[in-house]
Design a protein around this motif. Sequence first.
Motif, PDB file in Angstrom:
ATOM      1  N   THR A  25     144.688 109.547  32.219  1.00  0.00           N
ATOM      2  CA  THR A  25     144.792 108.046  33.064  1.00  0.00           C
ATOM      3  C   THR A  25     143.569 107.854  33.824  1.00  0.00           C
ATOM      4  O   THR A  25     143.352 108.737  34.684  1.00  0.00           O
ATOM      5  CB  THR A  25     146.238 108.045  33.874  1.00  0.00           C
ATOM      6  OG1 THR A  25     147.462 108.658  33.126  1.00  0.00           O
ATOM      7  CG2 THR A  25     146.248 106.638  34.506  1.00  0.00           C
ATOM      8  N   PHE A  26     142.774 106.692  33.389  1.00  0.00           N
ATOM      9  CA  PHE A  26     141.882 106.290  34.237  1.00  0.00           C
ATOM     10  C   PHE A  26     141.897 104.878  34.685  1.00  0.00           C
ATOM     11  O   PHE A  26     142.492 103.907  34.027  1.00  0.00           O
ATOM     12  CB  PHE A  26     140.545 106.295  33.375  1.00  0.00           C
ATOM     13  CG  PHE A  26     139.353 106.015  34.121  1.00  0.00           C
ATOM     14  CD1 PHE A  26     138.638 106.760  34.911  1.00  0.00           C
ATOM     15  CD2 PHE A  26     138.713 104.739  33.918  1.00  0.00           C
ATOM     16  CE1 PHE A  26     137.655 106.376  35.500  1.00  0.00           C
ATOM     17  CE2 PHE A  26     137.623 104.147  34.627  1.00  0.00           C
ATOM     18  CZ  PHE A  26     136.946 105.186  35.478  1.00  0.00           C
ATOM     19  N   SER A  27     141.542 104.478  36.090  1.00  0.00           N
ATOM     20  CA  SER A  27     141.777 103.356  36.652  1.00  0.00           C
ATOM     21  C   SER A  27     140.566 102.912  37.363  1.00  0.00           C
ATOM     22  O   SER A  27     139.651 103.785  37.926  1.00  0.00           O
ATOM     23  CB  SER A  27     142.931 103.472  37.787  1.00  0.00           C
ATOM     24  OG  SER A  27     144.225 103.911  37.356  1.00  0.00           O
ATOM     25  N   GLY A  28     140.304 101.525  37.185  1.00  0.00           N
ATOM     26  CA  GLY A  28     139.262 101.092  38.133  1.00  0.00           C
ATOM     27  C   GLY A  28     139.229  99.720  38.337  1.00  0.00           C
ATOM     28  O   GLY A  28     140.389  99.021  37.955  1.00  0.00           O
ATOM     29  N   VAL A  29     138.406  99.164  38.962  1.00  0.00           N
ATOM     30  CA  VAL A  29     138.458  97.775  39.486  1.00  0.00           C
ATOM     31  C   VAL A  29     137.128  97.048  38.520  1.00  0.00           C
ATOM     32  O   VAL A  29     136.492  98.103  37.824  1.00  0.00           O
ATOM     33  CB  VAL A  29     138.037  97.744  40.980  1.00  0.00           C
ATOM     34  CG1 VAL A  29     139.101  98.175  42.014  1.00  0.00           C
ATOM     35  CG2 VAL A  29     136.676  98.431  41.299  1.00  0.00           C
ATOM     36  N   ILE A  83     134.913 109.427  22.993  1.00  0.00           N
ATOM     37  CA  ILE A  83     134.402 110.850  23.545  1.00  0.00           C
ATOM     38  C   ILE A  83     135.378 111.633  24.262  1.00  0.00           C
ATOM     39  O   ILE A  83     135.385 112.861  24.344  1.00  0.00           O
ATOM     40  CB  ILE A  83     133.142 110.280  24.863  1.00  0.00           C
ATOM     41  CG1 ILE A  83     132.074 109.550  24.129  1.00  0.00           C
ATOM     42  CG2 ILE A  83     132.603 111.719  25.289  1.00  0.00           C
ATOM     43  CD1 ILE A  83     131.036 109.060  25.027  1.00  0.00           C
ATOM     44  N   TYR A  84     136.346 110.830  24.917  1.00  0.00           N
ATOM     45  CA  TYR A  84     137.529 111.610  25.697  1.00  0.00           C
ATOM     46  C   TYR A  84     138.772 111.141  24.909  1.00  0.00           C
ATOM     47  O   TYR A  84     139.675 110.495  25.256  1.00  0.00           O
ATOM     48  CB  TYR A  84     137.491 110.922  26.945  1.00  0.00           C
ATOM     49  CG  TYR A  84     136.305 111.185  27.554  1.00  0.00           C
ATOM     50  CD1 TYR A  84     135.869 112.579  28.145  1.00  0.00           C
ATOM     51  CD2 TYR A  84     135.143 110.064  27.929  1.00  0.00           C
ATOM     52  CE1 TYR A  84     134.649 112.836  28.644  1.00  0.00           C
ATOM     53  CE2 TYR A  84     134.095 110.637  28.533  1.00  0.00           C
ATOM     54  CZ  TYR A  84     133.766 111.550  29.080  1.00  0.00           C
ATOM     55  OH  TYR A  84     132.504 111.955  29.662  1.00  0.00           O
ATOM     56  N   PRO A  85     139.156 111.933  23.839  1.00  0.00           N
ATOM     57  CA  PRO A  85     140.372 111.658  22.992  1.00  0.00           C
ATOM     58  C   PRO A  85     141.772 111.822  23.934  1.00  0.00           C
ATOM     59  O   PRO A  85     142.741 111.231  23.363  1.00  0.00           O
ATOM     60  CB  PRO A  85     140.402 112.715  21.839  1.00  0.00           C
ATOM     61  CG  PRO A  85     139.432 113.738  22.170  1.00  0.00           C
ATOM     62  CD  PRO A  85     138.410 113.010  23.368  1.00  0.00           C
ATOM     63  N   ASN A  86     141.785 112.671  24.991  1.00  0.00           N
ATOM     64  CA  ASN A  86     142.900 112.627  25.606  1.00  0.00           C
ATOM     65  C   ASN A  86     143.155 111.351  26.509  1.00  0.00           C
ATOM     66  O   ASN A  86     144.367 111.111  26.904  1.00  0.00           O
ATOM     67  CB  ASN A  86     143.009 114.064  26.678  1.00  0.00           C
ATOM     68  CG  ASN A  86     142.977 115.225  25.826  1.00  0.00           C
ATOM     69  OD1 ASN A  86     143.598 115.510  24.876  1.00  0.00           O
ATOM     70  ND2 ASN A  86     141.482 115.647  25.728  1.00  0.00           N
ATOM     71  N   LEU A  87     142.280 110.699  26.611  1.00  0.00           N
ATOM     72  CA  LEU A  87     142.439 109.573  27.540  1.00  0.00           C
ATOM     73  C   LEU A  87     143.704 108.456  26.884  1.00  0.00           C
ATOM     74  O   LEU A  87     143.265 107.890  25.788  1.00  0.00           O
ATOM     75  CB  LEU A  87     141.217 108.738  27.750  1.00  0.00           C
ATOM     76  CG  LEU A  87     141.051 107.506  28.774  1.00  0.00           C
ATOM     77  CD1 LEU A  87     141.882 107.766  30.050  1.00  0.00           C
ATOM     78  CD2 LEU A  87     139.929 106.924  28.890  1.00  0.00           C
ATOM     79  N   LYS A  88     144.411 108.018  27.251  1.00  0.00           N
ATOM     80  CA  LYS A  88     145.690 107.074  26.968  1.00  0.00           C
ATOM     81  C   LYS A  88     145.510 105.689  27.666  1.00  0.00           C
ATOM     82  O   LYS A  88     145.807 104.699  26.947  1.00  0.00           O
ATOM     83  CB  LYS A  88     146.888 107.938  27.119  1.00  0.00           C
ATOM     84  CG  LYS A  88     147.213 108.975  26.219  1.00  0.00           C
ATOM     85  CD  LYS A  88     148.443 109.750  26.691  1.00  0.00           C
ATOM     86  CE  LYS A  88     148.672 111.013  25.674  1.00  0.00           C
ATOM     87  NZ  LYS A  88     149.891 111.723  25.838  1.00  0.00           N
TER      88      LYS A  88
END
Length: 246
Positions: free
Chosen positions: A220-224, A240-245
Amino acid sequence: MNKIQFNYDSKLIVEDQEITLGEILEINSQSFSFLNRGSLALFLISPIIDFISLYVYCLNNSVVPLLLDHSLSQERVSDIINRYEPNFIVTEKEAIKTEWHGYNLIEKTNTLQFFEKKETQQYFSKGNQLALLLSSSGSTGDPKMVRLSIENIISNTKSIVEYLRINNDSIAITNLPLSYSYGLSILNSHLFSGARIILTKQSVIQREFWDLFEKHKVTTFSGVPYTYEILNKLKFTKKIYPNLKT
């Protein structure tokens, strides 16, 4: 007052150290017991384990945190202290400023230091619903403190968990300040769900951040908007980051 039913199996990860929320609360709870119920505690908060356990302790023991980012200017912090007169100020031990006018240093842990107001303490009444103070952005003028109740926090947390389908397999990373409503909501939703949270002061423009991101298989990646402008410049790609959903 209601309590937030955080999942004590949630894991906090710093570098190679991993500890559950329950374990760190068991270690630290006695260290925080001098914080009076109904008191206002200003945190110059940063993403370290002891601050997370202190935050959870306060919410569940009727101590009201006022959250400010640890990098805020001394002038701004002093202005807020003069305006709100918190009963306690909490900083990291490594903080540059180690004295506050009108406050005595009363306690230290391995990573935190606590200052108490010298004058007679004024506490919130037992029936008060205030659980947390967060600063507004200040984009339309001088920042104000937003009042949140436990019910506000619970409702917001459950909505996020449901919408983003956060569960005990989710792994987040602290790339937004915990003093900011969005950054704090990431912490709350993942603690609520028994998930993992990588605690780091590194920013998205630093290689070390992405090393952690890859090592711990962040989901989980969050941003503005500004975050995503940076990612575009870095030519970020999800491949590049296959685990990122999310």
